[in-house]
Scaffold this active site. Structure first.
Site, PDB file in Angstrom:
ATOM      1  N   HIS A  39       0.879  -1.166   0.000  1.00 38.34           N
ATOM      2  CA  HIS A  39       0.000   0.000   0.000  1.00 38.34           C
ATOM      3  C   HIS A  39       0.918   1.218   0.000  1.00 38.34           C
ATOM      4  O   HIS A  39       1.987   1.191   0.610  1.00 38.34           O
ATOM      5  CB  HIS A  39      -0.898  -0.012   1.238  1.00 38.34           C
ATOM      6  CG  HIS A  39      -1.787   1.187   1.341  1.00 38.34           C
ATOM      7  ND1 HIS A  39      -2.759   1.462   0.410  1.00 38.34           N
ATOM      8  CD2 HIS A  39      -1.849   2.186   2.253  1.00 38.34           C
ATOM      9  CE1 HIS A  39      -3.387   2.592   0.752  1.00 38.34           C
ATOM     10  NE2 HIS A  39      -2.850   3.050   1.863  1.00 38.34           N
ATOM     11  N   CYS A 129      -3.260   3.125  -5.527  1.00 37.18           N
ATOM     12  CA  CYS A 129      -2.673   3.987  -4.497  1.00 37.18           C
ATOM     13  C   CYS A 129      -1.255   4.441  -4.850  1.00 37.18           C
ATOM     14  O   CYS A 129      -0.863   5.558  -4.520  1.00 37.18           O
ATOM     15  CB  CYS A 129      -2.715   3.300  -3.128  1.00 37.18           C
ATOM     16  SG  CYS A 129      -1.882   1.708  -3.067  1.00 37.18           S
TER      17      CYS A 129
END
Length: 178
Positions: A39, A129
């Site tokens: 992430h 992301c």
């Protein structure tokens, strides 16, 4: 435990990675190691990051759930780095700096702050992301993670096509009368 010790405990201790005890600076890309993927977030300063979260989850949520991968929308959130990282590890990873020139820090932060609480499109392969934070830092969305996934999908598709063609050829040769 002092602040430096806390950072070391949360950051990755892989010897091939940059020094985990180094404090993130505003505008830095933060790579968070989740069990099956990474992430990405952008460090704003004072312990806060900006990152994408699923639309239907709470303010404290991160793109860590399986359903986030299949989501088509995300919300830009400002959250504490330590809360987003949780029990996972992280590192400062400005890995694209050699090929892309970072924007001035004040511009990165200004661009990020304008987007807080905004809903944005999310696509695992085209607008994830990592694309989001690299767009803020460099003015261009880049994602090795997506490129690797696209490459793997292309390889599987090519292999499936080849097996399909071989199946057709094999079927035709079995149906010959001689």
């Amino acid at each position: 435990m002092d602040k430096q010790g806390q950072n070391s405990a949360m950051a990755s201790n892989d010897p091939d990675l940059p020094d985990p005890s180094s404090d993130p600076q505003p505008g830095d890309l933060i790579e968070i190691f989740r069990p099956a993927y990474q992430h990405w977030a952008l460090y704003l300063g004072d312990g806060y990051i900006i990152n994408l979260t699923p639309v239907d989850e709470s303010q404290a949520a991160t793109m860590s759930s399986v359903k986030s991968v299949f989501s088509r929308k995300a919300v830009v959130r400002m959250q504490l780095l330590k809360e987003v990282v949780g029990s996972d590890s992280y590192r400062v990873n400005n890995k694209y700096d050699d090929n892309h020139t970072p924007l001035p820090v004040h511009e990165i932060i200004q661009r990020a702050q304008i987007l807080i609480d905004q809903e944005v499109s999310y696509d695992l392969l085209g607008s994830n992301c990592e694309h989001f934070v690299t767009l803020l830092r460099y003015g261009e969305g880049v994602s090795e993670q997506a490129s690797r996934a696209i490459g793997a999908i292309s390889l599987v598709t090519a292999a499936a096509s080849a097996f399909s063609v071989l199946g057709v050829i094999n079927t035709r040769s079995r149906n010959r009368p001689f």
